[in-house]
Design an enzyme around this catalytic site. Structure first.
Site, short mmCIF file in Angstrom:
data_model
loop_
_atom_site.label_atom_id
_atom_site.label_comp_id
_atom_site.label_asym_id
_atom_site.label_seq_id
_atom_site.Cartn_x
_atom_site.Cartn_y
_atom_site.Cartn_z
CB SER A 30 -20.62 4.41 -6.58
OG SER A 30 -19.37 3.84 -6.84
CE LYS B 231 -13.81 -4.75 -5.54
NZ LYS B 231 -12.79 -4.20 -6.44
N GLY C 4 -5.66 5.37 -13.20
CA GLY C 4 -6.78 4.42 -13.15
C GLY C 4 -8.15 5.00 -13.39
CB SER D 220 5.55 -17.49 -2.77
OG SER D 220 5.12 -18.66 -2.13
N GLY E 153 1.93 -5.51 -5.84
CA GLY E 153 0.78 -5.83 -5.00
C GLY E 153 0.19 -7.18 -5.36
CB ALA F 3 -6.66 -4.16 -8.01
P1 NAP Z 1 -5.88 -4.45 -1.67
O1 NAP Z 1 -6.65 -5.73 -1.82
O2 NAP Z 1 -5.87 -3.74 -0.40
O3 NAP Z 1 -4.40 -4.81 -2.17
C1 NAP Z 1 -3.39 -3.91 -2.29
C2 NAP Z 1 -2.06 -4.67 -2.32
O4 NAP Z 1 -1.08 -3.69 -2.23
C3 NAP Z 1 -1.88 -5.61 -1.14
O5 NAP Z 1 -2.21 -6.91 -1.48
C4 NAP Z 1 -0.40 -5.43 -0.79
O6 NAP Z 1 0.37 -6.45 -1.45
C5 NAP Z 1 -0.02 -4.10 -1.38
N1 NAP Z 1 0.11 -3.11 -0.31
C6 NAP Z 1 -0.80 -2.72 0.60
N2 NAP Z 1 -0.29 -1.80 1.44
C7 NAP Z 1 0.99 -1.60 1.04
C8 NAP Z 1 2.06 -0.79 1.51
N3 NAP Z 1 1.91 0.02 2.59
N4 NAP Z 1 3.22 -0.85 0.85
C9 NAP Z 1 3.39 -1.66 -0.23
N5 NAP Z 1 2.42 -2.47 -0.70
C10 NAP Z 1 1.25 -2.43 -0.08
O7 NAP Z 1 -6.39 -3.38 -2.72
P2 NAP Z 1 -6.93 -3.63 -4.18
O8 NAP Z 1 -8.42 -3.68 -4.13
O9 NAP Z 1 -6.20 -4.75 -4.81
O10 NAP Z 1 -6.55 -2.23 -4.87
C11 NAP Z 1 -5.21 -1.85 -5.06
C12 NAP Z 1 -5.14 -0.43 -5.61
O11 NAP Z 1 -5.79 -0.35 -6.87
C13 NAP Z 1 -5.85 0.61 -4.72
O12 NAP Z 1 -5.13 1.81 -4.73
C14 NAP Z 1 -7.20 0.78 -5.41
O13 NAP Z 1 -7.75 2.06 -5.16
C15 NAP Z 1 -6.79 0.63 -6.86
N6 NAP Z 1 -7.91 0.18 -7.68
C16 NAP Z 1 -8.31 1.00 -8.68
C17 NAP Z 1 -9.35 0.59 -9.49
C18 NAP Z 1 -9.79 1.50 -10.60
O14 NAP Z 1 -10.92 1.35 -11.10
N7 NAP Z 1 -8.96 2.42 -11.04
C19 NAP Z 1 -10.00 -0.63 -9.30
C20 NAP Z 1 -9.55 -1.45 -8.26
C21 NAP Z 1 -8.49 -1.03 -7.46
P3 NAP Z 1 1.54 -7.25 -0.67
O15 NAP Z 1 1.04 -7.43 0.72
O16 NAP Z 1 1.62 -8.51 -1.43
O17 NAP Z 1 2.76 -6.42 -0.77
#
Ligand code: NAP
Length: 260
Positions: free
Chosen positions: A16, A65, A228, A152, A124, A128
């Site tokens: 950033s 966040k 992304g 759920s 997930g 995000a």
């Molecule tokens: P987060 O809050 O950590 O959530 C990720 C979700 O993925 C969790 O709620 C979990 O859902 C699932 N998860 C985590 N570890 C896992 C594993 N080992 N196996 C399977 N599922 C797993 O992260 P986030 O902020 O939502 O971001 C998610 C992804 O999107 C990341 O890779 C992040 O870098 C990407 N992202 C990209 C952008 C962009 O601008 N391109 C923006 C935001 C986020 P469950 O527990 O319900 O299974």
């Protein structure tokens, strides 16, 4: 000089500051973007007051966040709906929270989806995933399922991975909002290739590597896919638009920016 920052934990390697400072230089703005890493300090009312006394605005990342919300004077419609803020504007001592990941995601969606899918599956249930859900609902997608390893999620339709695998799909959209496939989990995939049957599009929110195993599998099957990267750049562009209301900001600067 106007000052901006990213607040979060373990952000030493964030792109950033490079991106935002390069933007400031490109249009000769007297501004600076710094990192506020809370690795070794607490996030509380005192640190919040410090932040708003120093900065004109900041981005917010994991794990703050949601934590910033009680401190904000105002939330925009998107951040209120998804319960997460990634951009803050500090104006005359007042703070307003926004979520620019929403427009970032829509830019990905619009780049590959030309006919609204009836059904979408979001892998997930984190921050995000909630932004993606809100965006897809606003795009008119009728059936949206969160696929989760957990019990759920209140108020939404969730599927276990097992139920996801056994559901028949037609012209559906898949969004990977898990970290599976990112650098930390490189060469791993949240689902196996046979479960891509019935999908017309795959959006992977991961941007490094640029082609995850999931996107490679989609390509092999002739399914449209996108990573992304554009979302990342568009959320930064949207944050700058919030901070510099009177400036006509060139979106292409962000969309064409190459991370070092
Ligand atoms: P987060 O809050 O950590 O959530 C990720 C979700 O993925 C969790 O709620 C979990 O859902 C699932 N998860 C985590 N570890 C896992 C594993 N080992 N196996 C399977 N599922 C797993 O992260 P986030 O902020 O939502 O971001 C998610 C992804 O999107 C990341 O890779 C992040 O870098 C990407 N992202 C990209 C952008 C962009 O601008 N391109 C923006 C935001 C986020 P469950 O527990 O319900 O299974």
């Amino acid at each position: 000089m106007r000052k901006f920052a990213l607040i979060g934990k373990n952000i030493a390697y964030s792109f950033s500051p490079d991106l935002h400072n390069a933007f400031f230089r490109s249009v000769s703005l007297n501004a600076q973007y710094a990192l506020e890493d809370f690795n070794n300090k607490e996030f509380n009312a005192a640190s919040w007051n410090d932040l708003i006394s120093i900065y004109d605005g900041f981005n917010v990342t994991i794990p703050f966040k949601e934590a910033v919300i009680p401190y904000l004077d105002q939330l925009d419609e998107v951040s209120r709906a998804v319960g997460a803020v990634n951009t803050v504007l500090v104006k005359e001592g007042k703070t307003i929270g926004y979520n620019t990941d929403y427009n970032g995601f829509l830019s990905l969606y619009d780049s590959i989806i030309h006919k609204t899918p009836k059904t979408a599956y979001i892998l997930g249930t984190g921050g995000a995933a909630k932004v993606v859900d809100f965006a897809l609902r606003n795009k008119g997608v009728e059936n949206i399922y969160f696929v989760t390893r957990q019990a759920s999620l209140e108020g939404a339709t969730t599927l276990s991975y097992e139920a996801f695998r056994s559901q028949k799909k037609t012209n559906a959209l898949l969004v990977n909002a898990t970290p599976i496939g990112s650098k930390q989990y490189e060469n791993q995939c949240p689902i196996s290739e046979e479960h891509l049957v019935g999908f017309d599009g795959v959006i992977d929110l991961i941007y490094t590597p640029s082609e995850t195993l999931l996107l490679q599998m989609a390509k092999k099957r002739g399914i449209l896919g996108v990573n992304g990267y554009k979302m990342l750049m568009v959320q930064a562009y949207e944050a700058e638009k919030i901070w510099w209301k009177d400036l006509n900001i060139e979106k292409n600067f962000f969309v064409n920016y190459q991370l070092k």
